[in-house]
Scaffold this motif. Structure first.
Motif, short mmCIF file in Angstrom:
data_model
loop_
_atom_site.label_atom_id
_atom_site.label_comp_id
_atom_site.label_asym_id
_atom_site.label_seq_id
_atom_site.Cartn_x
_atom_site.Cartn_y
_atom_site.Cartn_z
N VAL A 275 44.68 -46.37 13.66
CA VAL A 275 43.76 -47.12 14.49
C VAL A 275 44.18 -46.97 15.80
O VAL A 275 44.88 -47.57 16.46
CB VAL A 275 43.26 -48.56 13.72
CG1 VAL A 275 41.76 -48.45 15.29
CG2 VAL A 275 43.05 -48.46 12.85
N ARG A 276 42.88 -46.06 16.64
CA ARG A 276 43.78 -45.96 17.76
C ARG A 276 42.62 -47.65 18.52
O ARG A 276 41.35 -47.51 18.92
CB ARG A 276 42.52 -44.73 18.54
CG ARG A 276 42.95 -44.03 19.89
CD ARG A 276 42.43 -43.15 20.66
NE ARG A 276 43.25 -41.97 20.44
CZ ARG A 276 42.76 -41.02 19.32
NH1 ARG A 276 41.64 -40.32 19.48
NH2 ARG A 276 43.79 -40.19 19.47
N VAL A 277 44.04 -47.93 19.23
CA VAL A 277 43.51 -49.36 19.91
C VAL A 277 41.93 -48.85 20.54
O VAL A 277 40.82 -49.66 20.90
CB VAL A 277 44.53 -50.36 20.39
CG1 VAL A 277 43.85 -51.32 20.92
CG2 VAL A 277 45.40 -50.46 19.49
N ARG A 278 42.16 -48.20 21.08
CA ARG A 278 41.00 -47.93 22.63
C ARG A 278 39.74 -46.99 22.26
O ARG A 278 39.07 -48.25 22.75
CB ARG A 278 41.56 -46.67 23.31
CG ARG A 278 40.62 -46.36 25.14
CD ARG A 278 41.35 -45.15 25.40
NE ARG A 278 41.63 -44.38 25.40
CZ ARG A 278 40.98 -43.16 24.65
NH1 ARG A 278 39.21 -43.51 25.21
NH2 ARG A 278 41.13 -42.37 23.47
N THR A 279 39.18 -46.82 21.15
CA THR A 279 37.95 -46.01 20.21
C THR A 279 37.96 -46.85 18.64
O THR A 279 37.07 -46.33 18.80
CB THR A 279 38.55 -44.48 20.29
OG1 THR A 279 39.21 -44.49 19.27
CG2 THR A 279 38.61 -44.61 22.08
N ASP A 280 39.16 -47.52 18.46
CA ASP A 280 38.67 -48.55 16.90
C ASP A 280 38.29 -46.93 16.56
O ASP A 280 37.75 -46.73 15.27
CB ASP A 280 37.93 -49.09 16.99
CG ASP A 280 37.74 -49.84 16.00
OD1 ASP A 280 39.29 -50.35 15.53
OD2 ASP A 280 36.63 -50.27 15.40
N GLU A 281 38.56 -46.10 16.16
CA GLU A 281 38.98 -44.26 15.71
C GLU A 281 39.71 -44.83 14.61
O GLU A 281 41.05 -45.44 14.87
CB GLU A 281 38.84 -43.49 16.56
CG GLU A 281 38.37 -42.92 17.33
CD GLU A 281 38.42 -41.38 18.07
OE1 GLU A 281 38.10 -40.79 17.99
OE2 GLU A 281 39.56 -41.81 18.81
N ARG A 282 39.82 -44.57 13.58
CA ARG A 282 40.65 -44.32 12.14
C ARG A 282 40.80 -43.01 11.17
O ARG A 282 40.19 -42.47 11.42
CB ARG A 282 39.94 -45.72 11.18
CG ARG A 282 40.00 -46.70 12.02
CD ARG A 282 38.68 -48.04 11.39
NE ARG A 282 38.60 -49.35 11.81
CZ ARG A 282 39.84 -50.25 12.30
NH1 ARG A 282 40.80 -50.12 11.00
NH2 ARG A 282 39.85 -51.32 12.38
N GLY A 283 42.25 -43.32 10.96
CA GLY A 283 42.35 -42.43 9.92
C GLY A 283 42.91 -40.76 10.79
O GLY A 283 43.12 -41.21 12.03
N PRO A 284 42.85 -39.77 10.21
CA PRO A 284 42.77 -38.85 10.72
C PRO A 284 41.92 -38.84 12.34
O PRO A 284 42.87 -37.79 13.60
CB PRO A 284 42.32 -37.55 10.22
CG PRO A 284 42.35 -38.23 9.04
CD PRO A 284 42.22 -39.32 9.33
N ASP A 285 41.03 -39.08 12.53
CA ASP A 285 40.47 -38.82 13.88
C ASP A 285 41.20 -39.71 14.53
O ASP A 285 41.23 -39.69 15.81
CB ASP A 285 38.80 -39.90 13.66
CG ASP A 285 38.22 -38.55 12.88
OD1 ASP A 285 38.38 -37.55 12.66
OD2 ASP A 285 36.57 -39.49 12.44
N ALA A 286 42.37 -40.87 14.74
CA ALA A 286 42.68 -41.51 15.28
C ALA A 286 44.01 -41.04 15.76
O ALA A 286 44.82 -41.39 16.79
CB ALA A 286 43.33 -42.77 14.97
N LEU A 287 44.56 -39.42 14.94
CA LEU A 287 45.68 -38.90 15.38
C LEU A 287 45.38 -38.40 17.20
O LEU A 287 46.11 -37.53 17.80
CB LEU A 287 46.37 -37.77 14.55
CG LEU A 287 46.55 -38.57 13.30
CD1 LEU A 287 46.96 -37.88 12.32
CD2 LEU A 287 47.68 -39.58 13.65
#
Length: 112
Positions: free
Chosen positions: A100-112
Motif C-alpha cells: 500500500v502506498r500510504v500517500r495515495t492509498d494505492e494497493r498492489g502493483p500500482d503501489a510499486l
C-alpha cells in the motif's frame, strides 16, 4: 509481487544501486547491518593488541518488485555485488501479499 532482500559488502552498495536503476527499479530501502557467514569474522590488530571482530559490517538492501521482474533483479544484484571473495553476501526473495502506498492509498502493483 516479491520482496528481494540482499545482504552485501558496504563498498558494493553503489554498484547495486546503479544496476537496479538500470533495470528501472524506482525505490529501495538500505539498512546498515552486521553479521557473519562462513568467514566467522576476522582478527585485527589495534595498538599492538589483537582482537577478534565477530560481526562484519554489511548493508541490507530491500526492494519490492513484480513477480515477472524478480529473477532479473536478483541476477542484477548478484552480478553487481560479486567480488569472488568470501563474504560477498546473500540474496533471497519472498512473496508479498499486499503493498500500500500510504500517500495515495494505492494497493498492489500500482503501489510499486
Amino acid at each position: 509481487m516479491k520482496l528481494i532482500t540482499a545482504v552485501v559488502k558496504p563498498h558494493k552498495l553503489d554498484d547495486v544501486k546503479t544496476a537496479l536503476q538500470e533495470l528501472g527499479v524506482n525505490g529501495l530501502t538500505v539498512t546498515e547491518a552486521s553479521g557473519y557467514g562462513r568467514q566467522r569474522g576476522h582478527t585485527e590488530v589495534y595498538r599492538g593488541a589483537e582482537y577478534r571482530v565477530d560481526l562484519v559490517p554489511k548493508v541490507r538492501i530491500e526492494v519490492v518488485v513484480g513477480d515477472e521482474e524478480s529473477e532479473a533483479v536478483i541476477d542484477a544484484v548478484v552480478r553487481a555485488a560479486h567480488t569472488g571473495k568470501i563474504g560477498d553476501g546473500k540474496v533471497w526473495a519472498v512473496p508479498v501479499e499486499t503493498v500500500v502506498r500510504v500517500r495515495t492509498d494505492e494497493r498492489g502493483p500500482d503501489a510499486l
